[in-house]
Enzyme design. Structure first.
Site, PDB file in Angstrom:
ATOM      1  CE  LYS A   1      -0.665   0.012   5.005  1.00  0.00           C
ATOM      2  NZ  LYS A   1      -1.598   0.206   6.086  1.00  0.00           N
TER       3      LYS A   1
ATOM      4  N   GLY B   1       9.801   0.376  21.502  1.00  0.00           N
ATOM      5  CA  GLY B   1       9.560  -0.928  20.894  1.00  0.00           C
ATOM      6  C   GLY B   1       8.548  -0.829  19.762  1.00  0.00           C
TER       7      GLY B   1
ATOM      8  N   GLY C   1      13.297   5.375  25.729  1.00  0.00           N
ATOM      9  CA  GLY C   1      13.643   4.007  25.335  1.00  0.00           C
ATOM     10  C   GLY C   1      15.102   3.891  24.940  1.00  0.00           C
TER      11      GLY C   1
ATOM     12  CB  VAL D   1       8.086   9.444  29.835  1.00  0.00           C
ATOM     13  CG1 VAL D   1       7.335  10.670  29.330  1.00  0.00           C
ATOM     14  CG2 VAL D   1       9.590   9.639  29.702  1.00  0.00           C
TER      15      VAL D   1
ATOM     16  CE1 TYR E   1      18.150  -4.598  19.173  1.00  0.00           C
ATOM     17  CE2 TYR E   1      19.445  -4.181  17.215  1.00  0.00           C
ATOM     18  CZ  TYR E   1      19.031  -5.037  18.214  1.00  0.00           C
ATOM     19  OH  TYR E   1      19.498  -6.320  18.232  1.00  0.00           O
TER      20      TYR E   1
ATOM     21  CG  HIS F   1      49.185  -8.678  11.936  1.00  0.00           C
ATOM     22  ND1 HIS F   1      48.698  -8.262  13.162  1.00  0.00           N
ATOM     23  CD2 HIS F   1      50.314  -7.960  11.702  1.00  0.00           C
ATOM     24  CE1 HIS F   1      49.508  -7.327  13.648  1.00  0.00           C
ATOM     25  NE2 HIS F   1      50.487  -7.117  12.788  1.00  0.00           N
TER      26      HIS F   1
ATOM     27  CG  LEU G   1      20.813   3.280  22.749  1.00  0.00           C
ATOM     28  CD1 LEU G   1      21.459   2.035  23.322  1.00  0.00           C
ATOM     29  CD2 LEU G   1      21.047   4.476  23.675  1.00  0.00           C
TER      30      LEU G   1
HETATM   31  P1  FAD Z   1       7.959  -4.308   7.053  1.00  0.00           P
HETATM   32  O1  FAD Z   1       9.303  -3.944   6.583  1.00  0.00           O
HETATM   33  O2  FAD Z   1       7.355  -3.485   8.136  1.00  0.00           O
HETATM   34  O3  FAD Z   1       7.015  -4.283   5.770  1.00  0.00           O
HETATM   35  C1  FAD Z   1       5.660  -4.469   5.841  1.00  0.00           C
HETATM   36  C2  FAD Z   1       5.025  -3.780   4.664  1.00  0.00           C
HETATM   37  O4  FAD Z   1       3.664  -4.190   4.593  1.00  0.00           O
HETATM   38  C3  FAD Z   1       4.967  -2.254   4.754  1.00  0.00           C
HETATM   39  O5  FAD Z   1       5.562  -1.681   3.630  1.00  0.00           O
HETATM   40  C4  FAD Z   1       3.487  -1.925   4.834  1.00  0.00           C
HETATM   41  O6  FAD Z   1       3.148  -0.739   4.124  1.00  0.00           O
HETATM   42  C5  FAD Z   1       2.874  -3.121   4.145  1.00  0.00           C
HETATM   43  N1  FAD Z   1       1.498  -3.403   4.537  1.00  0.00           N
HETATM   44  C6  FAD Z   1       1.002  -3.554   5.798  1.00  0.00           C
HETATM   45  N2  FAD Z   1      -0.299  -3.879   5.754  1.00  0.00           N
HETATM   46  C7  FAD Z   1      -0.639  -3.929   4.431  1.00  0.00           C
HETATM   47  C8  FAD Z   1      -1.830  -4.227   3.743  1.00  0.00           C
HETATM   48  N3  FAD Z   1      -2.944  -4.573   4.381  1.00  0.00           N
HETATM   49  N4  FAD Z   1      -1.811  -4.162   2.400  1.00  0.00           N
HETATM   50  C9  FAD Z   1      -0.678  -3.832   1.709  1.00  0.00           C
HETATM   51  N5  FAD Z   1       0.482  -3.558   2.318  1.00  0.00           N
HETATM   52  C10 FAD Z   1       0.500  -3.618   3.662  1.00  0.00           C
HETATM   53  N6  FAD Z   1      16.349  -4.170  11.154  1.00  0.00           N
HETATM   54  C11 FAD Z   1      17.583  -4.615  10.865  1.00  0.00           C
HETATM   55  O7  FAD Z   1      17.770  -5.836  10.703  1.00  0.00           O
HETATM   56  N7  FAD Z   1      18.641  -3.760  10.737  1.00  0.00           N
HETATM   57  C12 FAD Z   1      18.505  -2.423  10.918  1.00  0.00           C
HETATM   58  O8  FAD Z   1      19.478  -1.682  10.800  1.00  0.00           O
HETATM   59  C13 FAD Z   1      17.217  -1.926  11.236  1.00  0.00           C
HETATM   60  N8  FAD Z   1      17.024  -0.603  11.420  1.00  0.00           N
HETATM   61  C14 FAD Z   1      15.771  -0.138  11.699  1.00  0.00           C
HETATM   62  C15 FAD Z   1      15.616   1.221  11.918  1.00  0.00           C
HETATM   63  C16 FAD Z   1      14.363   1.739  12.212  1.00  0.00           C
HETATM   64  C17 FAD Z   1      14.205   3.216  12.436  1.00  0.00           C
HETATM   65  C18 FAD Z   1      13.241   0.859  12.272  1.00  0.00           C
HETATM   66  C19 FAD Z   1      11.872   1.399  12.555  1.00  0.00           C
HETATM   67  C20 FAD Z   1      13.400  -0.502  12.074  1.00  0.00           C
HETATM   68  C21 FAD Z   1      14.667  -1.012  11.793  1.00  0.00           C
HETATM   69  N9  FAD Z   1      14.883  -2.381  11.601  1.00  0.00           N
HETATM   70  C22 FAD Z   1      16.139  -2.845  11.337  1.00  0.00           C
HETATM   71  C23 FAD Z   1      13.779  -3.350  11.677  1.00  0.00           C
HETATM   72  C24 FAD Z   1      13.303  -3.716  10.270  1.00  0.00           C
HETATM   73  O9  FAD Z   1      12.891  -2.546   9.606  1.00  0.00           O
HETATM   74  C25 FAD Z   1      12.153  -4.712  10.360  1.00  0.00           C
HETATM   75  O10 FAD Z   1      12.527  -5.832  11.136  1.00  0.00           O
HETATM   76  C26 FAD Z   1      11.772  -5.196   8.972  1.00  0.00           C
HETATM   77  O11 FAD Z   1      11.402  -4.106   8.155  1.00  0.00           O
HETATM   78  C27 FAD Z   1      10.610  -6.193   9.052  1.00  0.00           C
HETATM   79  O12 FAD Z   1      10.281  -6.605   7.772  1.00  0.00           O
HETATM   80  P2  FAD Z   1       8.816  -7.091   7.409  1.00  0.00           P
HETATM   81  O13 FAD Z   1       8.882  -7.513   5.980  1.00  0.00           O
HETATM   82  O14 FAD Z   1       8.334  -8.069   8.406  1.00  0.00           O
HETATM   83  O15 FAD Z   1       7.873  -5.820   7.553  1.00  0.00           O
HETATM   84  P1  NAI Z   2      13.743  -1.837  21.564  1.00  0.00           P
HETATM   85  O1  NAI Z   2      12.911  -2.973  21.999  1.00  0.00           O
HETATM   86  O2  NAI Z   2      15.052  -2.088  20.929  1.00  0.00           O
HETATM   87  O3  NAI Z   2      14.018  -0.872  22.797  1.00  0.00           O
HETATM   88  C1  NAI Z   2      12.979  -0.316  23.539  1.00  0.00           C
HETATM   89  C2  NAI Z   2      13.521   0.153  24.864  1.00  0.00           C
HETATM   90  O4  NAI Z   2      12.528   0.934  25.497  1.00  0.00           O
HETATM   91  C3  NAI Z   2      13.876  -0.991  25.806  1.00  0.00           C
HETATM   92  O5  NAI Z   2      15.151  -0.742  26.349  1.00  0.00           O
HETATM   93  C4  NAI Z   2      12.784  -0.928  26.854  1.00  0.00           C
HETATM   94  O6  NAI Z   2      13.201  -1.370  28.126  1.00  0.00           O
HETATM   95  C5  NAI Z   2      12.453   0.552  26.852  1.00  0.00           C
HETATM   96  N1  NAI Z   2      11.105   0.897  27.307  1.00  0.00           N
HETATM   97  C6  NAI Z   2       9.954   0.205  27.114  1.00  0.00           C
HETATM   98  N2  NAI Z   2       8.920   0.882  27.649  1.00  0.00           N
HETATM   99  C7  NAI Z   2       9.424   2.025  28.167  1.00  0.00           C
HETATM  100  C8  NAI Z   2       8.863   3.146  28.828  1.00  0.00           C
HETATM  101  N3  NAI Z   2       7.549   3.230  29.048  1.00  0.00           N
HETATM  102  N4  NAI Z   2       9.681   4.147  29.214  1.00  0.00           N
HETATM  103  C9  NAI Z   2      11.027   4.082  28.983  1.00  0.00           C
HETATM  104  N5  NAI Z   2      11.610   3.045  28.363  1.00  0.00           N
HETATM  105  C10 NAI Z   2      10.827   2.034  27.945  1.00  0.00           C
HETATM  106  O7  NAI Z   2      12.780  -0.977  20.608  1.00  0.00           O
HETATM  107  P2  NAI Z   2      13.074   0.209  19.599  1.00  0.00           P
HETATM  108  O8  NAI Z   2      14.359   0.876  19.904  1.00  0.00           O
HETATM  109  O9  NAI Z   2      11.828   1.002  19.556  1.00  0.00           O
HETATM  110  O10 NAI Z   2      13.216  -0.551  18.230  1.00  0.00           O
HETATM  111  C11 NAI Z   2      12.197  -1.435  17.794  1.00  0.00           C
HETATM  112  C12 NAI Z   2      12.784  -2.611  17.100  1.00  0.00           C
HETATM  113  O11 NAI Z   2      13.200  -2.250  15.784  1.00  0.00           O
HETATM  114  C13 NAI Z   2      14.047  -3.158  17.750  1.00  0.00           C
HETATM  115  O12 NAI Z   2      13.754  -4.017  18.813  1.00  0.00           O
HETATM  116  C14 NAI Z   2      14.671  -3.892  16.619  1.00  0.00           C
HETATM  117  O13 NAI Z   2      14.047  -5.140  16.511  1.00  0.00           O
HETATM  118  C15 NAI Z   2      14.316  -3.028  15.416  1.00  0.00           C
HETATM  119  N6  NAI Z   2      15.445  -2.156  15.079  1.00  0.00           N
HETATM  120  C16 NAI Z   2      16.621  -2.738  14.713  1.00  0.00           C
HETATM  121  C17 NAI Z   2      17.715  -1.970  14.415  1.00  0.00           C
HETATM  122  C18 NAI Z   2      18.974  -2.646  14.043  1.00  0.00           C
HETATM  123  O14 NAI Z   2      18.943  -3.838  13.759  1.00  0.00           O
HETATM  124  N7  NAI Z   2      20.101  -1.958  14.034  1.00  0.00           N
HETATM  125  C19 NAI Z   2      17.677  -0.514  14.459  1.00  0.00           C
HETATM  126  C20 NAI Z   2      16.379  -0.002  14.869  1.00  0.00           C
HETATM  127  C21 NAI Z   2      15.322  -0.809  15.146  1.00  0.00           C
END
Ligand code: FAD
Ligand code: NAI
Length: 463
Positions: free
Chosen positions: A35, A269, A177, A234, A180, A442, A183
Site C-alpha cells: 500500500k 519498541g 527508550g 515518562v 536500538y 594481520h 541509541l
Molecule cells: P515491514 O518492513 O514493516 O514491511 C511491511 C510492509 O507491509 C509495509 O511496507 C506496509 O506498508 C505493508 N502493509 C502492511 N499492511 C498492508 C496491507 N494490508 N496491504 C498492503 N500492504 C501492507 N532491522 C535490521 O535488521 N537492521 C537495521 O538496521 C534496522 N534498522 C531499523 C531502523 C528503524 C528506524 C526501524 C523502525 C526498524 C529497523 N529495523 C532494522 C527493523 C526492520 O525494519 C524490520 O525488522 C523489517 O522491516 C521487518 O520486515 P517485514 O517484511 O516483516 O515488515
Molecule cells: P527496543 O525494543 O530495541 O528498545 C525499547 C527500549 O525501550 C527498551 O530498552 C525498553 O526497556 C524501553 N522501554 C519500554 N517501555 C518504556 C517506557 N515506558 N519508558 C522508557 N523506556 C521504555 O525498541 P526500539 O528501539 O523502539 O526498536 C524497535 C525494534 O526495531 C528493535 O527491537 C529492533 O528489533 C528493530 N530495530 C533494529 C535496528 C537494528 O537492527 N540496528 C535498528 C532499529 C530498530
C-alpha cells in the site's frame, strides 16, 4: 475475480519482497500487495536504510569536527548542511526502493498497488478487485508502540519516522527508550550537535543484549556526551510554543519531575501491524501479544494462510524476516528449509557498533549451562590502535565441556561486520578452538575475535 496466483504476499518489506522473489525463482506465479507508494517496507523506506544513511553522514561530520585532527588532518572549519544530508538520505532510499521494483520486474512478480484484505481463505481484495491465490502470506510488519500521555505529532513528539526527518538539529532531544532506535537516532542527533538524554525504564540499555556489553555501551556513549536516566518512566508530555515538558517518575514510583526539551523521540519498541487485513473475519488467530500465531513453520491456524517477519514471533530484524521469506517460499515449493533462530545476529549501528549472536551470559546462567568466557579488548589490537578506535571488546562464550560456541558479543569498531564470522561459526557448530586455530589476517580487527577465542582456553597471546 480478477486474476489468480500461486502465492499472494501482503506487504513488500524484507520478509514479503524476498518471499515473493524466491517463490518466483521457484517457478510460482506470484503477486505482492503493497500500500506504500514504494516497495521495501519499513526497512528500506523509514527504517534500516535511512537510519544507516544518517548514521554514516553524522559520523563523517563528527570525524571531521573532532577526530581527524588527531590523525594530523586539518580540515579548517566544519559546517553542517542538514538539508543536503537529508536529501542524500532520500537519494539512498530512492535508489534502494527502485532496486526492488527492478527485481520484481526481473522475476515477474506482480505488484498489486493498494491495501490488501483477506476476504476468505484463498482470496485477497485490493482496491475493490478480488484476486485468488493457493497461498496467502501475511508480511505486514510492525509499527511503533504508543505511550499513553505522550501524543505523537511527528514534529515535536516523533517516532523513528519523524526522527529521521527533522529539519533542524534540536537543542535538547529526549529519547524515550534505550534500545536500538533510541541509541542509533540519539547518536545521529548528538553527533550533529543536540544535547541528548535517554530515558529508560529498566536499569540498563539494550536489555536483550549481554549485560557486560550493555554496561560498556552505557559508559562509552556517556563519554561521547549522551546522558542517561535509567529506571525512569515518562508519564506525560505537554507540547508548548517553546518546547516540550516531559513528566518523569522513578520506574518504581515516587516523586514526579519535569524535563524540558525541544523534541521527544518515542522508541519503546514496535508491535505487529495487522490493521484492516480482515484477520478476524478470516478466522486467523493472534497470540497474547497481538502477533499472528504460527506453528513454527509459518502456518497460521487457517490452511493456506501463512505469516513471516515482524508480524510473527521472534526478533524484529530485517534479516530474520528475509530468512523466513526464503524458507517459506521453499517450503511452499515442497522443499524442507530450516531457519536457525540461534544464529541470527543483532547489530546496533552506533559507533562503536554493538553486535551479538547466540546466547548471552545471563541466558546461559539462567538455564544452568556451564560455560567458559574469553574476552579480548580492542586496546590490545594493533589495527584498532592504528585507527584510533580502541573502545570495546570481543567476548565469546563456549560450552565448558564440549567447547562449542554458544554466544558471541562484541562492542567495538566494525562489530557488525566482525559478528558475521561468529554467526557462521555458530551455524556450523564450531568450537572456540576452531575459531582460535583459524588464521586471521594481520593487522585486522578480526584478530580480536581470534584472541577472544584463545582466551576461552586461557591462552591469549597479546594480553
Ligand atoms: P515491514 O518492513 O514493516 O514491511 C511491511 C510492509 O507491509 C509495509 O511496507 C506496509 O506498508 C505493508 N502493509 C502492511 N499492511 C498492508 C496491507 N494490508 N496491504 C498492503 N500492504 C501492507 N532491522 C535490521 O535488521 N537492521 C537495521 O538496521 C534496522 N534498522 C531499523 C531502523 C528503524 C528506524 C526501524 C523502525 C526498524 C529497523 N529495523 C532494522 C527493523 C526492520 O525494519 C524490520 O525488522 C523489517 O522491516 C521487518 O520486515 P517485514 O517484511 O516483516 O515488515
Ligand atoms: P527496543 O525494543 O530495541 O528498545 C525499547 C527500549 O525501550 C527498551 O530498552 C525498553 O526497556 C524501553 N522501554 C519500554 N517501555 C518504556 C517506557 N515506558 N519508558 C522508557 N523506556 C521504555 O525498541 P526500539 O528501539 O523502539 O526498536 C524497535 C525494534 O526495531 C528493535 O527491537 C529492533 O528489533 C528493530 N530495530 C533494529 C535496528 C537494528 O537492527 N540496528 C535498528 C532499529 C530498530
Amino acid at each position: 475475480m480478477s486474476d489468480s496466483f500461486d502465492v499472494i504476499v501482503i506487504g513488500a518489506g524484507p520478509g514479503g519482497y524476498v518471499c515473493a522473489i524466491r517463490a518466483a525463482q521457484l517457478g510460482m506465479k506470484v503477486a505482492c500487495v503493497e500500500k506504500r507508494a514504494t516497495l521495501g517496507g519499513t526497512c528500506l523506506n523509514v527504517g534500516c536504510i535511512p537510519s544507516k544513511a544518517l548514521l554514516q553522514s553524522s559520523e563523517h561530520f563528527e570525524e571531521a569536527k573532532h577526530k581527524l585532527a588527531d590523525h594530523g588532518v586539518q580540515v579548517g572549519s566544519v559546517g553542517l548542511d542538514l538539508a543536503r544530508m537529508q536529501a542524500r538520505k532520500g537519494e539512498v532510499v530512492s535508489s534502494n526502493v527502485k532496486g526492488i521494483e527492478f527485481l520484481f520486474r526481473k522475476h515477474k512478480v506482480t505488484w498489486l498497488k493498494g491495501e490488501g484484505r483477506i476476504t476468505a481463505p484463498g482470496k485477497v481484495a485490493v482496491n475493490g478487485e478480488e484476486y485468488a491465490a493457493k497461498h496467502i502470506v501475511i508480511a505486514t510488519g510492525s509499527e511503533s508502540i504508543p505511550l499513553p500521555g505522550v501524543e505523537v505529532d511527528e514534529k515535536r513528539v516523533v517516532t523513528s519516522t519523524g526522527g529521521l526527518e527533522l529539519e533542524e538539529v534540536p537543542g535538547h532531544l529526549v529519547v524515550i527508550g534505550g534500545g536500538y532506535i533510541g541509541l542509533e537516532l540519539g547518536s545521529v542527533w548528538r553527533r550533529l550537535g543536540a544535547e541528548v538524554t535517554v530515558v529508560e525504564f529498566l536499569d540498563r540499555l539494550v536489555p536483550g543484549m549481554d549485560g557486560e556489553v550493555g554496561k560498556a555501551f552505557e559508559r562509552i556513549l556517556g563519554k561521547q556526551g549522551m546522558k542517561f536516566r535509567l529506571k525512569t518512566k515518562v508519564t506525560g508530555a505537554a507540547v508548548g510554543d517553546s518546547g516540550v515538558d516531559l513528566t518523569l517518575e522513578p520506574a518504581a514510583g515516587g516523586e514526579a519531575e519535569t524535563l524540558r526539551c525541544d523534541v521527544v523521540l518515542l522508541a519503546i519498541g514496535r508491535r505487529p501491524y495487522v490493521e484492516s487485513l480482515g484477520l478476524k473475519e478470516a478466522g486467523v488467530e493472534l497470540d497474547e501479544r497481538g502477533r499472528v500465531k504460527t506453528d513454527g513453520h509459518f502456518a497460521t491456524n487457517v490452511p493456506g494462510i501463512w505469516a513471516i517477519g515482524d508480524v510473527i514471533v521472534g526478533p524484529m530484524l530485517a534479516h530474520k524476516a528475509e530468512e523466513e521469506g526464503v524458507a517459506l517460499a521453499e517450503q511452499l515449493a515442497g522443499q524442507q528449509p530450516h531457519v536457525n533462530y540461534g544464529a541470527i545476529p543483532g547489530v546496533v549501528y552506533t559507533w562503536p557498533e554493538v553486535a551479538s549472536v547466540g546466547e548471552t551470559e545471563e541466558q546461559l546462567k539462567a538455564r544452568g549451562q556451564g560455560y567458559r568466557a574469553g574476552k579480548f579488548p580492542f586496546t590490545a589490537n594493533g589495527r584498532a590502535r592504528a585507527m584510533g578506535d580502541t573502545d570495546g571488546f570481543v567476548k565469546l562464550l563456549a560450552d565448558d565441556k564440549t567447547d562449542r560456541l554458544l554466544g558471541a558479543h562484541i562492542i567495538g569498531p566494525d562489530a557488525g561486520t566482525l559478528i558475521a564470522e561468529l554467526a557462521l561459526a555458530i551455524e556450523f557448530g564450531a568450537s572456540a578452538e576452531d575459531v582460535a586455530r583459524t588464521s586471521h589476517a594481520h593487522p585486522s580487527l578480526s584478530e580480536a575475535v581470534k584472541e577472544a577465542a584463545l582466551a576461552v582456553d586461557g591462552r591469549p597471546l597479546h594480553i
